[in-house]
Design an enzyme around this catalytic site. Sequence first.
Site, PDB file in Angstrom:
ATOM      1  N   LYS A 279     -12.432 -20.360   9.286  1.00 35.93           N
ATOM      2  CA  LYS A 279     -11.177 -19.609   9.360  1.00 35.93           C
ATOM      3  C   LYS A 279     -10.830 -19.267  10.800  1.00 35.93           C
ATOM      4  O   LYS A 279      -9.708 -19.513  11.263  1.00 35.93           O
ATOM      5  CB  LYS A 279     -11.286 -18.321   8.535  1.00 35.93           C
ATOM      6  CG  LYS A 279      -9.996 -17.525   8.480  1.00 35.93           C
ATOM      7  CD  LYS A 279     -10.213 -16.142   7.894  1.00 35.93           C
ATOM      8  CE  LYS A 279     -10.536 -15.168   8.998  1.00 35.93           C
ATOM      9  NZ  LYS A 279     -10.498 -13.761   8.564  1.00 35.93           N
ATOM     10  N   ASP A 297      -7.520 -16.913   4.719  1.00 31.19           N
ATOM     11  CA  ASP A 297      -7.989 -15.537   4.711  1.00 31.19           C
ATOM     12  C   ASP A 297      -7.785 -14.944   3.312  1.00 31.19           C
ATOM     13  O   ASP A 297      -7.436 -15.649   2.368  1.00 31.19           O
ATOM     14  CB  ASP A 297      -7.271 -14.714   5.783  1.00 31.19           C
ATOM     15  CG  ASP A 297      -5.811 -14.469   5.451  1.00 31.19           C
ATOM     16  OD1 ASP A 297      -5.276 -15.150   4.540  1.00 31.19           O
ATOM     17  OD2 ASP A 297      -5.187 -13.598   6.095  1.00 31.19           O
TER      18      ASP A 297
END
Length: 411
Positions: A279, A297
């Site tokens: 991420k 996320d």
Amino acid sequence: MTATKTASKKAVSKKGAPVEDVSGKAAPARSATGKKAAPPAAAAKKSVSKKAAPAKAVAKKTAPAKTAAKRTAPASGDGTKTAPAKTAAKKTVPAKTAAKKSAPAKTAAKKSTPAKTAAKKTVPAKTVPAKTVPAKTAAKKAPPGQSSVAEPPRDESHTALVRRARRINRELAEVYPYAHPELDFQNPFQLIVATVLSAQTTDLRVNQTTPALFAKYPTPEDLAEANVEEVEEILRPTGFFRAKTKSVIGLSKALRDDFGGEVPGRLEDLVKLPGVGRKTAFVVLGNAFGRPGITVDTHFQRLVRRWKWTEQTEPDKIEAAVGALFPKSEWTMLSHHVIFHGRRICHARKPACGACPIAPLCPAYGEGETDPEKARKLLKYEKGGFPGQRLNPPQSYLDAGGIPAPPLGAG
């Protein structure tokens, strides 16, 4: 002729000679003991009742036809027990007549509870599920978790899913033309440090904290040599400050020692740095280097499952499934659109469905507030007339009516 026959019958009754009964068969003679020998049928009946029980044991407990005939047979008209054979046959109840007057085997089987009758009275295995609520009925009677939620697309083909997903992205692009990463940064080093610090806290809190950090440690070399206690004190507002201090100092040392103080631009190199996962790596690649990447996320995960883009729960699998629906050139902005929408309208606990611009395309419409007036009160950041998360947002955000976030300690 009649007199002769009657005489022969009387002689038989006195001497025990065999005579013809009604059926035409010879009656048995007296036994050696002087008693009348039982007829063949009666003898067979007695032997069966004394010996092993036959297969139809119910007939023994209930009154069988012949036994009933014996017990219910009336005496002869003159009161004598030894009636002539012909007269006894008439006065006693024959097998067929006894079957009507007494309870025969079949009638006894109805009154008693044989195996089949018991099976009807008791609850068989097949009867139990019928009395209990089946799965489908229970699903209808039990209150569903999402009673007001619209049904998800049924039998949606992959082509239809791609079209719907891309249309949602186009709609969100019109709603959020100013979508951007909501972390303040001026270079790749500041962005990667800020992204690491954003774990388990808001971007606003990170943006309020990093100005003091970067003012004192502007480069990886400076942060690599920083005093641990001093860094911990600066990062305390972000939560988990000890672990985050260890990560950013370790990250800075790795950049200094392995990459010459520069943030690498490859995914394989970024994920090797302390505290950096896929991420964080895609945030840096997409926003600092312009390389496409999907940022999975918590907001992104929640929304793509609500929209039925994928049923996956692991970030890597979500990334692959959603990436297959869009061209790579749209991945970075897609992430911004989805995250912006998740923070402002499609909240985790109570989404503002009544104020959602993509409600007609959303299978989960109805999970939140559908009343337009009440839904508008749930809007956050610039959609609700409140400040955003960046202290220094891009000009496009300000032009769209966005309000900068206040610095740490202000207001």
